[in-house]
Design a protein around this motif. Structure first.
Motif, short mmCIF file in Angstrom:
data_model
loop_
_atom_site.label_atom_id
_atom_site.label_comp_id
_atom_site.label_asym_id
_atom_site.label_seq_id
_atom_site.Cartn_x
_atom_site.Cartn_y
_atom_site.Cartn_z
N MET A 270 37.21 46.41 40.24
CA MET A 270 37.33 45.45 39.38
C MET A 270 38.51 44.80 39.67
SD MET A 270 35.24 45.53 36.57
CE MET A 270 36.12 44.58 35.67
N LEU A 271 38.34 43.33 40.03
CA LEU A 271 39.38 42.42 40.41
C LEU A 271 40.36 42.38 39.10
CD1 LEU A 271 36.93 39.84 42.00
CD2 LEU A 271 38.56 41.57 43.20
N VAL B 2 42.08 39.73 38.01
CA VAL B 2 41.80 38.65 37.18
C VAL B 2 40.46 38.24 37.75
CG1 VAL B 2 44.35 38.21 36.97
CG2 VAL B 2 42.88 36.94 38.51
N GLU B 3 40.24 37.23 36.84
CA GLU B 3 38.70 36.46 37.08
C GLU B 3 39.30 35.77 38.21
OE1 GLU B 3 36.05 35.40 33.99
OE2 GLU B 3 36.07 33.41 35.05
N MET B 4 38.74 35.75 39.34
CA MET B 4 38.81 34.79 40.52
C MET B 4 38.30 33.51 40.40
SD MET B 4 39.13 37.54 43.77
CE MET B 4 40.49 36.31 44.77
N ARG B 5 38.73 32.54 41.22
CA ARG B 5 37.92 31.21 41.17
C ARG B 5 36.60 31.15 41.71
NH1 ARG B 5 36.34 27.16 44.37
NH2 ARG B 5 36.79 28.54 46.03
N ALA B 6 36.17 31.93 42.32
CA ALA B 6 34.81 32.13 42.94
C ALA B 6 34.41 33.68 43.53
CB ALA B 6 34.53 31.12 43.80
N THR B 7 33.57 33.99 43.70
CA THR B 7 33.17 35.19 44.30
C THR B 7 33.99 35.20 45.67
OG1 THR B 7 30.96 35.16 43.52
CG2 THR B 7 31.44 36.87 44.92
N GLY C 121 31.36 47.12 54.05
CA GLY C 121 30.52 45.95 53.72
C GLY C 121 30.82 45.34 52.44
N LEU C 122 30.26 44.01 51.97
CA LEU C 122 30.53 43.52 50.77
C LEU C 122 28.96 43.52 50.21
CD1 LEU C 122 32.10 41.93 48.73
CD2 LEU C 122 31.63 39.89 49.87
N LYS D 244 34.45 38.50 39.21
CA LYS D 244 35.26 39.64 38.38
C LYS D 244 35.12 41.08 38.80
CE LYS D 244 33.47 37.20 34.18
NZ LYS D 244 32.61 36.21 34.76
N ALA D 245 34.30 41.14 39.80
CA ALA D 245 34.12 42.58 40.05
C ALA D 245 33.29 42.52 41.78
CB ALA D 245 33.55 43.51 39.45
N VAL D 246 33.81 43.59 42.58
CA VAL D 246 33.04 43.40 43.79
C VAL D 246 32.44 44.80 44.15
CG1 VAL D 246 34.45 41.38 44.75
CG2 VAL D 246 34.97 44.06 45.32
N GLN D 247 31.53 44.82 44.93
CA GLN D 247 30.59 46.28 45.16
C GLN D 247 31.16 46.47 46.79
OE1 GLN D 247 26.63 47.46 44.11
NE2 GLN D 247 26.56 46.62 46.28
#
Lengths: 69, 372
Positions: free
Chosen positions: B296-297, B299-304, B329-330, B336-339
């Motif tokens: 979970m990031l 804050v909400e970032m500007r873009a992915t 890898g991404l 909002k969140a990354v995997q």
């Protein structure tokens, strides 16, 4: 006015959970970057600019690993 | 009556609510680090939101500790370490980029377009060529790079000076109401000849490269004397109106959260490698030795965000299996969140939990970029 990146290689990246590529793995100078396919991401904007200008080709993704035995 | 109107103007534009359009204007936040040496290309290096570029010389960029300017404790400092004369469209500059959706109240492109006032503290070299005229520019990315410039003069060396510049509103070309770059604020510290073939454009107008920089622009990169060829800046404020008001100090936590919209990172717990603190535990998906991890990031970032890492020997770890090296890898992500996808490990067990792990004795980072 976007900065030009010296992209040495670019390849779509796909995980086994996804039906399609989720990012582009790039090598810029000596760094590996994973750039999401988000039109608001400025790195993605620059990659697409270079592709459209004929300066860069994005290689297809490697086949993601399949479910094991 | 005039006094009442003045008060109304202050209440409308300058006192009520948040005034400063600049994030991290007091240079408190430097998530990437406090010093970067050998800078020869444009990018974000130390203080958040302040981009530095030089394509004709080599610089060191610092988040410097300030002890001689009451009210401020940090500055953005750039020092030339290898001199180089800019040619053509080469330059040395510090810039800040702003999203269009944060600028709609400027009413740009209408007859009611607002003026903007920039204020900041600046300090530069002791003697010789670095005192003189500097150019500051506003550039509109949404309307074919319309721009306007102004100048300031450093009157004394090694002395903090307060500068204010006012730019009239632009009645042509609205800013797009989205999360992309609309406005760039740039301090030129040196500029090649192509920027100075005309006359500095001091009112908003169509893009003309030869009108971007004043003909008397200082060349900060003309030498590499650290006592001379440096520039420090802090207390940067850009606000609506024609009057500079006192700097709007915000808390560190508030500034950090604002900065994390554009850059954030997760790190190992210690300088000796190990787990990524607070994030990146997940499980093996199958017998193909692939582990998936969700973050979970903050804050909400500007873009992915774009992902890059400083890992030396990444992999996954569990108490049962120990460490197994792998490649990060991404996967599918959002702002909002990354995997994360860690592949290439061996001996993983499906559904067993693993941590992302740095096995070398190094301080390692996952870096997420959504800069403008």
């Amino acid at each position: 006015m976007q900065d030009k990146m010296n992209i040495l290689s670019a390849q779509y990246f796909q995980t086994m959970l996804d039906d399609s590529p989720s990012s582009i793995k790039t090598t810029i100078d000596d760094r590996d970057l994973f750039i999401p396919l988000d039109p608001a991401n400025t790195d993605y904007q620059e990659i697409m600019r270079q592709v459209e200008a004929g300066e860069l080709t994005i290689e297809p993704a490697d086949e993601p690993p399949t479910e094991g035995a | 009556m005039a006094r009442a109107l003045g008060l109304a103007n202050l209440l409308d534009h300058q006192v009520g609510g948040r005034r400063n359009l600049i994030i991290n204007g007091a240079m408190q936040v430097a998530q990437r680090g406090t010093q970067e040496t050998g800078v020869t290309t444009g990018g974000y290096y130390t203080v958040d939101r302040f981009r530095f570029g030089s394509d004709s010389a080599t610089f060191t960029m610092d988040q410097n500790t300030v002890t001689d300017l009451p009210g401020f404790t940090k500055s953005c400092k750039v020092t030339c370490t290898t001199a180089g004369t800019p040619t053509g469209v080469q330059s040395t500059n510090i810039s800040v980029r702003l999203e269009g959706q944060d600028l709609q109240h400027l009413k740009k492109g209408t007859s009611d377009a607002e003026s903007l006032t920039l204020s900041f503290w600046v300090k530069s070299g002791t003697t010789g060529g670095t005192t003189g005229t500097y150019t500051v520019e506003l550039l509109d990315s949404n309307n074919s790079n319309r721009h306007v410039g102004s100048t300031f003069t450093i009157d004394a060396s090694d002395t903090w000076e307060y500068k204010t510049l006012t730019f009239a509103g632009d009645t042509t070309g609205a800013f797009t109401n989205d999360n992309n770059r609309s406005l760039s604020l740039t301090w030129f510290l040196s500029a090649g000849g192509d920027f100075k073939t005309g006359t500095l454009q001091t009112s908003w107008g169509a893009y003309a490269v030869g009108n971007r920089v004043d003909g008397n622009q200082v060349d900060l990169a003309s030498g590499n004397d650290s006592a001379v060829n440096y520039l420090e800046i802090t207390g940067v404020q850009l606000e609506v109106g024609e009057t500079a008001t006192p700097f709007e100090h915000r808390s560190y936590g508030e500034e950090l959260a604002l900065c994390q919209r554009y850059y954030t990172e997760a790190t190992t717990t210690t300088t000796g490698g190990g787990y990524i603190l607070g994030v990146a535990s997940g499980m093996a998906w199958n017998a193909s030795n692939v582990a998936g991890m969700q973050i979970m990031l903050p804050v909400e970032m500007r873009a992915t965000p774009t992902l890059t890492t400083s890992f030396t020997t990444p992999g996954v770890y569990s108490p049962n299996r120990g460490f197994s090296s792998g490649t990060i890898g991404l996967g599918s992500s959002s702002n909002k969140a990354v995997q994360l996808n860690v592949s290439g490990s061996s001996g993983l067990t499906t559904s067993e939990q693993y941590y992302l792990y740095e096995s070398s004795a190094s301080f390692s980072r996952l870096k997420f970029y959504a800069e403008l």
